[in-house]
Design a protein around this motif. Sequence first.
Motif, PDB file in Angstrom:
ATOM      1  N   SER A   1     -40.185  41.497 -36.407  1.00  0.00           N
ATOM      2  CA  SER A   1     -40.361  42.939 -36.405  1.00  0.00           C
ATOM      3  C   SER A   1     -41.824  43.290 -36.158  1.00  0.00           C
ATOM      4  O   SER A   1     -42.714  42.508 -36.440  1.00  0.00           O
ATOM      5  N   HIS A   2     -42.014  44.454 -35.634  1.00  0.00           N
ATOM      6  CA  HIS A   2     -43.359  44.919 -35.328  1.00  0.00           C
ATOM      7  C   HIS A   2     -43.581  46.219 -36.086  1.00  0.00           C
ATOM      8  O   HIS A   2     -43.331  47.296 -35.568  1.00  0.00           O
ATOM      9  N   GLY A   3     -44.033  46.115 -37.337  1.00  0.00           N
ATOM     10  CA  GLY A   3     -44.213  47.268 -38.191  1.00  0.00           C
ATOM     11  C   GLY A   3     -45.596  47.860 -38.063  1.00  0.00           C
ATOM     12  O   GLY A   3     -45.946  48.466 -37.059  1.00  0.00           O
ATOM     13  N   LYS A   4     -46.404  47.665 -39.070  1.00  0.00           N
ATOM     14  CA  LYS A   4     -47.737  48.246 -39.150  1.00  0.00           C
ATOM     15  C   LYS A   4     -48.642  47.668 -38.057  1.00  0.00           C
ATOM     16  O   LYS A   4     -48.673  46.460 -37.844  1.00  0.00           O
ATOM     17  N   PRO A   5     -49.391  48.528 -37.371  1.00  0.00           N
ATOM     18  CA  PRO A   5     -50.272  48.014 -36.323  1.00  0.00           C
ATOM     19  C   PRO A   5     -51.450  47.227 -36.912  1.00  0.00           C
ATOM     20  O   PRO A   5     -51.832  47.432 -38.063  1.00  0.00           O
ATOM     21  N   LEU A   6     -51.991  46.338 -36.106  1.00  0.00           N
ATOM     22  CA  LEU A   6     -53.195  45.593 -36.456  1.00  0.00           C
ATOM     23  C   LEU A   6     -54.365  46.293 -35.784  1.00  0.00           C
ATOM     24  O   LEU A   6     -54.318  46.558 -34.573  1.00  0.00           O
ATOM     25  N   VAL A   7     -55.392  46.601 -36.553  1.00  0.00           N
ATOM     26  CA  VAL A   7     -56.593  47.237 -36.009  1.00  0.00           C
ATOM     27  C   VAL A   7     -57.755  46.270 -36.203  1.00  0.00           C
ATOM     28  O   VAL A   7     -58.041  45.843 -37.327  1.00  0.00           O
ATOM     29  N   LEU A   8     -58.399  45.905 -35.090  1.00  0.00           N
ATOM     30  CA  LEU A   8     -59.551  45.005 -35.104  1.00  0.00           C
ATOM     31  C   LEU A   8     -60.794  45.760 -34.669  1.00  0.00           C
ATOM     32  O   LEU A   8     -60.744  46.554 -33.718  1.00  0.00           O
ATOM     33  N   GLN A   9     -61.904  45.481 -35.328  1.00  0.00           N
ATOM     34  CA  GLN A   9     -63.204  46.052 -34.946  1.00  0.00           C
ATOM     35  C   GLN A   9     -64.040  44.933 -34.349  1.00  0.00           C
ATOM     36  O   GLN A   9     -64.205  43.876 -34.956  1.00  0.00           O
ATOM     37  N   ILE A  10     -64.532  45.155 -33.116  1.00  0.00           N
ATOM     38  CA  ILE A  10     -65.441  44.222 -32.457  1.00  0.00           C
ATOM     39  C   ILE A  10     -66.658  45.040 -32.072  1.00  0.00           C
ATOM     40  O   ILE A  10     -66.581  45.903 -31.198  1.00  0.00           O
ATOM     41  N   GLY A  11     -67.771  44.786 -32.744  1.00  0.00           N
ATOM     42  CA  GLY A  11     -68.955  45.616 -32.515  1.00  0.00           C
ATOM     43  C   GLY A  11     -68.650  47.049 -32.901  1.00  0.00           C
ATOM     44  O   GLY A  11     -68.180  47.319 -34.005  1.00  0.00           O
ATOM     45  N   ASP A  12     -68.855  47.977 -31.972  1.00  0.00           N
ATOM     46  CA  ASP A  12     -68.573  49.383 -32.265  1.00  0.00           C
ATOM     47  C   ASP A  12     -67.236  49.839 -31.685  1.00  0.00           C
ATOM     48  O   ASP A  12     -66.938  51.022 -31.666  1.00  0.00           O
ATOM     49  N   GLN A  13     -66.418  48.889 -31.215  1.00  0.00           N
ATOM     50  CA  GLN A  13     -65.123  49.236 -30.631  1.00  0.00           C
ATOM     51  C   GLN A  13     -63.975  48.815 -31.547  1.00  0.00           C
ATOM     52  O   GLN A  13     -64.012  47.736 -32.137  1.00  0.00           O
ATOM     53  N   ARG A  14     -62.961  49.694 -31.611  1.00  0.00           N
ATOM     54  CA  ARG A  14     -61.741  49.369 -32.361  1.00  0.00           C
ATOM     55  C   ARG A  14     -60.597  49.179 -31.379  1.00  0.00           C
ATOM     56  O   ARG A  14     -60.480  49.913 -30.403  1.00  0.00           O
ATOM     57  N   HIS A  15     -59.767  48.183 -31.672  1.00  0.00           N
ATOM     58  CA  HIS A  15     -58.609  47.868 -30.845  1.00  0.00           C
ATOM     59  C   HIS A  15     -57.381  47.864 -31.744  1.00  0.00           C
ATOM     60  O   HIS A  15     -57.382  47.238 -32.802  1.00  0.00           O
TER      61      HIS A  15
ATOM     62  N   ILE B   1     -62.825  37.305 -38.322  1.00  0.00           N
ATOM     63  CA  ILE B   1     -62.316  36.304 -37.390  1.00  0.00           C
ATOM     64  C   ILE B   1     -63.418  36.007 -36.395  1.00  0.00           C
ATOM     65  O   ILE B   1     -63.981  36.928 -35.806  1.00  0.00           O
ATOM     66  N   THR B   2     -63.724  34.719 -36.210  1.00  0.00           N
ATOM     67  CA  THR B   2     -64.751  34.329 -35.252  1.00  0.00           C
ATOM     68  C   THR B   2     -64.113  33.498 -34.154  1.00  0.00           C
ATOM     69  O   THR B   2     -63.474  32.477 -34.415  1.00  0.00           O
ATOM     70  N   ILE B   3     -64.285  33.964 -32.927  1.00  0.00           N
ATOM     71  CA  ILE B   3     -63.827  33.268 -31.728  1.00  0.00           C
ATOM     72  C   ILE B   3     -65.053  33.122 -30.839  1.00  0.00           C
ATOM     73  O   ILE B   3     -65.595  34.129 -30.375  1.00  0.00           O
ATOM     74  N   GLY B   4     -65.493  31.879 -30.652  1.00  0.00           N
ATOM     75  CA  GLY B   4     -66.758  31.670 -29.931  1.00  0.00           C
ATOM     76  C   GLY B   4     -67.879  32.316 -30.734  1.00  0.00           C
ATOM     77  O   GLY B   4     -68.046  32.051 -31.918  1.00  0.00           O
ATOM     78  N   HIS B   5     -68.624  33.230 -30.089  1.00  0.00           N
ATOM     79  CA  HIS B   5     -69.676  33.966 -30.781  1.00  0.00           C
ATOM     80  C   HIS B   5     -69.228  35.382 -31.125  1.00  0.00           C
ATOM     81  O   HIS B   5     -70.012  36.190 -31.596  1.00  0.00           O
ATOM     82  N   THR B   6     -67.965  35.670 -30.864  1.00  0.00           N
ATOM     83  CA  THR B   6     -67.432  37.010 -31.103  1.00  0.00           C
ATOM     84  C   THR B   6     -66.844  37.099 -32.502  1.00  0.00           C
ATOM     85  O   THR B   6     -66.021  36.265 -32.884  1.00  0.00           O
ATOM     86  N   VAL B   7     -67.274  38.112 -33.247  1.00  0.00           N
ATOM     87  CA  VAL B   7     -66.771  38.331 -34.611  1.00  0.00           C
ATOM     88  C   VAL B   7     -65.938  39.606 -34.606  1.00  0.00           C
ATOM     89  O   VAL B   7     -66.381  40.645 -34.125  1.00  0.00           O
ATOM     90  N   MET B   8     -64.734  39.483 -35.154  1.00  0.00           N
ATOM     91  CA  MET B   8     -63.819  40.623 -35.276  1.00  0.00           C
ATOM     92  C   MET B   8     -63.557  40.845 -36.755  1.00  0.00           C
ATOM     93  O   MET B   8     -63.400  39.896 -37.502  1.00  0.00           O
ATOM     94  N   THR B   9     -63.451  42.110 -37.142  1.00  0.00           N
ATOM     95  CA  THR B   9     -63.122  42.455 -38.508  1.00  0.00           C
ATOM     96  C   THR B   9     -61.776  43.148 -38.514  1.00  0.00           C
ATOM     97  O   THR B   9     -61.534  44.044 -37.703  1.00  0.00           O
ATOM     98  N   VAL B  10     -60.907  42.726 -39.435  1.00  0.00           N
ATOM     99  CA  VAL B  10     -59.609  43.376 -39.571  1.00  0.00           C
ATOM    100  C   VAL B  10     -59.835  44.687 -40.331  1.00  0.00           C
ATOM    101  O   VAL B  10     -60.262  44.683 -41.489  1.00  0.00           O
ATOM    102  N   VAL B  11     -59.551  45.799 -39.656  1.00  0.00           N
ATOM    103  CA  VAL B  11     -59.671  47.115 -40.270  1.00  0.00           C
ATOM    104  C   VAL B  11     -58.405  47.431 -41.050  1.00  0.00           C
ATOM    105  O   VAL B  11     -58.459  47.947 -42.159  1.00  0.00           O
ATOM    106  N   SER B  12     -57.260  47.107 -40.463  1.00  0.00           N
ATOM    107  CA  SER B  12     -55.980  47.222 -41.178  1.00  0.00           C
ATOM    108  C   SER B  12     -54.997  46.249 -40.575  1.00  0.00           C
ATOM    109  O   SER B  12     -55.058  45.944 -39.400  1.00  0.00           O
ATOM    110  N   ALA B  13     -54.132  45.740 -41.437  1.00  0.00           N
ATOM    111  CA  ALA B  13     -53.128  44.761 -40.995  1.00  0.00           C
ATOM    112  C   ALA B  13     -51.824  45.026 -41.715  1.00  0.00           C
ATOM    113  O   ALA B  13     -51.796  45.602 -42.764  1.00  0.00           O
TER     114      ALA B  13
END
Length: 147
Positions: free
Chosen positions: A56-70, A135-147
Motif C-alpha cells: 500500500s502507498h499511504g502517507k507520503p515520504l518527504v525528503l529535504q536535500i539542502g533547501d529543496q523538499r521532495h 540518509i547519506t548517499i555519496g556526499h549527499t545528505v537527505m533528511t526525512v521530514v515526514s514518513a
Amino acid sequence: MASLIERLAQAAYDAHRAALPSSLPEWEELSKQEQKAWQAAVSAVAGQAGSTIAESHGKPLVLQIGDQRHTFGTDFTVGREGSLAIDDDFASGQHARFQTVRGLWYIEDLGSRNGTSLNGRRVLSYQLLKKRDKITIGHTVMTVVSA
C-alpha cells in the motif's frame, strides 16, 4: 524477482542466524514451508497476520536535500539516474530504493559501491525510516521530514 515481503523475511532470518552462536542453514536451504513461516512472521509484525503484506502507498515520504523538499507517494530510486536524480559523483546510477509497505517507508541499498548510510550506520538490509532520519548517499545528505 522476490517480493518485498520475501526479501524482508530473508533479512529477518539472516539477522536471526547472525545472532545465534550455533549454525543455522542458509535461507536458500530452508524448505518452502519454513520460508513461508518467516514471511508470515514478518507480515504479522507489520500488522497483517496470516498473509503477505499488501503493497500500500499511504502517507507520503518527504525528503529535504539542502533547501529543496521532495515528496513521494510511491516507491522510487535515488542515484545519478534514479527517480530522484542527484548530482553526486560518489553515488551510483541506481543507488538506493525507497519502498512503502502498509504506510511505512523503508530504504534499501542497491549494491552501490560506496554504500548508503542511515544516521551514520551503513544500510545492510531494509531499514525503517522515521522523521528526522539522516540518509547519506555519496556526499549527499537527505533528511526525512515526514514518513
